[in-house]
Design a protein around this motif. Structure first.
Motif, mmCIF file in Angstrom:
data_model
loop_
_atom_site.group_PDB
_atom_site.id
_atom_site.type_symbol
_atom_site.label_atom_id
_atom_site.label_comp_id
_atom_site.label_asym_id
_atom_site.label_seq_id
_atom_site.Cartn_x
_atom_site.Cartn_y
_atom_site.Cartn_z
ATOM 1 N N GLY A 1 0.810 -1.227 0.000
ATOM 2 C CA GLY A 1 0.000 0.000 0.000
ATOM 3 C C GLY A 1 0.836 1.267 0.000
ATOM 4 N N GLY A 2 2.150 1.113 -0.043
ATOM 5 C CA GLY A 2 3.026 2.281 -0.140
ATOM 6 C C GLY A 2 3.036 3.099 1.146
ATOM 7 N N ALA A 3 3.812 4.166 1.101
ATOM 8 C CA ALA A 3 3.841 5.075 2.249
ATOM 9 C C ALA A 3 2.466 5.706 2.432
ATOM 10 N N SER A 4 1.716 5.811 1.350
ATOM 11 C CA SER A 4 0.378 6.421 1.449
ATOM 12 C C SER A 4 -0.524 5.615 2.379
ATOM 13 N N PHE B 1 0.260 6.549 5.888
ATOM 14 C CA PHE B 1 -0.329 7.826 6.342
ATOM 15 C C PHE B 1 -1.609 7.547 7.124
ATOM 16 N N TRP C 1 3.601 15.502 1.023
ATOM 17 C CA TRP C 1 3.459 14.196 1.681
ATOM 18 C C TRP C 1 3.067 14.354 3.144
ATOM 19 N N THR D 1 8.332 14.186 7.999
ATOM 20 C CA THR D 1 8.793 13.640 6.717
ATOM 21 C C THR D 1 10.256 14.038 6.621
ATOM 22 N N ASN E 1 12.630 13.657 4.457
ATOM 23 C CA ASN E 1 13.108 14.244 3.194
ATOM 24 C C ASN E 1 11.893 14.542 2.316
ATOM 25 N N THR F 1 10.600 14.983 -0.965
ATOM 26 C CA THR F 1 10.949 14.563 -2.318
ATOM 27 C C THR F 1 10.573 15.600 -3.373
ATOM 28 N N ASP G 1 8.301 9.432 8.214
ATOM 29 C CA ASP G 1 8.193 8.962 6.831
ATOM 30 C C ASP G 1 9.568 9.191 6.215
ATOM 31 N N SER H 1 10.539 7.817 3.279
ATOM 32 C CA SER H 1 10.433 7.190 1.960
ATOM 33 C C SER H 1 11.564 7.573 1.015
ATOM 34 N N SER H 2 12.007 8.828 1.073
ATOM 35 C CA SER H 2 12.997 9.213 0.068
ATOM 36 C C SER H 2 14.391 9.439 0.633
ATOM 37 N N GLN I 1 10.700 2.060 -3.052
ATOM 38 C CA GLN I 1 11.057 2.300 -4.460
ATOM 39 C C GLN I 1 12.080 3.392 -4.760
ATOM 40 N N LYS I 2 12.794 3.865 -3.728
ATOM 41 C CA LYS I 2 13.862 4.824 -4.017
ATOM 42 C C LYS I 2 15.198 4.209 -3.603
HETATM 43 N N1 PMP Z 1 6.277 10.086 1.269
HETATM 44 C C1 PMP Z 1 7.311 10.535 0.533
HETATM 45 C C2 PMP Z 1 8.382 11.324 1.199
HETATM 46 C C3 PMP Z 1 7.359 10.247 -0.831
HETATM 47 O O1 PMP Z 1 8.380 10.696 -1.565
HETATM 48 C C4 PMP Z 1 6.334 9.487 -1.432
HETATM 49 C C5 PMP Z 1 6.335 9.102 -2.885
HETATM 50 N N2 PMP Z 1 7.228 9.670 -3.691
HETATM 51 C C6 PMP Z 1 5.276 9.062 -0.633
HETATM 52 C C7 PMP Z 1 5.289 9.355 0.711
HETATM 53 C C8 PMP Z 1 4.143 8.262 -1.198
HETATM 54 O O2 PMP Z 1 4.604 6.992 -1.415
HETATM 55 P P1 PMP Z 1 3.746 5.850 -2.147
HETATM 56 O O3 PMP Z 1 3.520 6.316 -3.535
HETATM 57 O O4 PMP Z 1 4.631 4.667 -2.025
HETATM 58 O O5 PMP Z 1 2.475 5.706 -1.394
#
Ligand code: PMP
Length: 355
Positions: A73-76, A79, A101, A145, A147, A149, A168, A170-171, A191-192
């Motif tokens: 489900g990603g970082a989203s 959230f 983000w 957050t 970083n 992005t 978070d 993620s980046s 994915q980074k």
């Molecule tokens: N948080 C950060 C800092 C991001 O850069 C991103 C995606 N680029 C997200 C959250 C969202 O990540 P996802 O698309 O994996 O849900």
């Protein structure tokens, strides 16, 4: 022609990871089976996910007081899952608003409880990282957050919060040595810096995990995932494998200290040119500039088509800024070699001479 991949994510990974991942699709570890056709309960996969969990802890020097999960489900999704698990309706969580983000994370938290803003740079188009935070002493947690992005800003110090800290990352996960023990929870889409799209790394301190006191659907419950070693349901087998390979590469290269040195060197090279070359300017306050995503604009926007042509001719891809910010963004994740930054700087210098 060799491509120089500055894409913001999914993004460049080490060549060896592509090679090993490709080989595993054909025949995983001489098993005669593709990684895509093995059960997630097979010993082969259990070794992969456990190996990846061990490496996450090793790289961040974390002990058994932390759980490492591979979720989807990603970082989203995080959230929403963070407040769904940790924030009760009568409680308040503090959030630092440093961009799109963070804002999305805040919006999700408001569905579950109260949110107070500990600091925000929204009024100045997120050009800096807010200082002098205002964290409520009884906040359930402080979320940041690390970083940004899209805007190209980054925390260079871990804030003192006095309440549990959730990040978070993620980046910028695994991009530099950081005292991960200061965090009660860290999450990052892989994915980074940490692999392919499709899996999300979640690190939670066990003491903090045990403060969850709500009933919720099992698939959204961190306790359920932790109790089942991330195998409550079918994980993203291939994506977890790519993360495992990427973590092995980070360790073999010398770990987070080496990643940090390389990332600092790449960023210094590019920011020096942005500051020296009068055609370009950076969009973030110098002290808060991101080592991962350097955002900059041309002082004369009408020159963009000519610069874009030169970038393209040099094999540079993924340099376009996010649609909300415009201009340019050079994402320089762990796997981007310094040679690619040298090529970009050479193009910026040649462009200066040509106009
Ligand atoms: N948080 C950060 C800092 C991001 O850069 C991103 C995606 N680029 C997200 C959250 C969202 O990540 P996802 O698309 O994996 O849900």
């Amino acid at each position: 022609m060799k491509k120089h991949n500055f894409t913001s994510g999914p993004s460049i990974l080490p060549p060896i990871v592509f090679k090993q991942a490709a080989a595993a699709v054909n025949n995983y570890n001489d098993s005669g089976l593709s990684i895509l056709e093995i059960s997630h309960r097979d010993k082969m996969f259990l070794d992969i996910i456990e190996g990846a969990q061990v490496l996450v802890k090793e790289l961040y020097a974390l002990g058994d007081d932390y759980e490492v999960l591979f979720m989807q489900g990603g970082a989203s999704a995080q959230f929403a899952l963070v407040p769904m698990n940790f924030l009760n309706a009568d409680e308040t969580a503090s959030y630092i608003d440093t961009g799109v983000w963070s804002d999305k994370a805040i919006k999700e938290a408001k569905l579950f409880g109260n949110v107070s803003t500990a600091g925000s740079s929204k009024e100045s188009s997120y050009r800096f990282i807010p200082k002098g935070l205002n964290v409520e002493s009884n906040a359930r947690y402080l979320h940041l957050t690390t970083n940004n992005t899209i805007y190209g800003s980054q925390f260079h110090d871990i804030p003192n919060s006095g309440v549990p800290l959730i990040a978070d990352m993620s980046s910028d996960i695994f991009s530099r040595p950081w005292d991960a023990k200061r965090f009660d929870m860290i999450y990052a889409g892989a994915q980074k810096n940490a692999g392919a799209a499709g899996t999300t790394i979640v690190i939670i301190k066990k003491d903090f995990l045990h403060t969850i006191n709500k009933r919720m659907p099992m698939i959204f419950d961190y306790r359920k995932h932790a109790d089942n070693q991330s195998l409550y349901n079918t994980p993203s087998v291939f994506a977890v494998y790519v993360s495992y390979l990427t973590l092995q590469w980070i360790k073999a290269e010398g770990g987070l200290a080496v990643m940090g040195q390389r990332n600092s060197a790449k960023a210094a090279l590019l920011y020096n040119e942005i500051d020296r070359n009068s055609l370009f300017s950076g969009t973030v306050t110098t002290e808060d500039r991101s080592l991962m995503n350097a955002t900059f604009v041309l002082s004369k926007p009408e020159l963009e088509p000519a610069f874009n042509e030169m970038i393209k001719a040099a094999g540079i891809v993924g340099l376009k800024g996010h649609r909300l910010v415009g201009g340019y963004r050079a994402s320089m994740y762990n796997a981007l070699p310094i040679e690619s930054v040298q090529v970009l700087v050479a193009v910026m210098q040649a462009f200066e001479k040509s106009v």
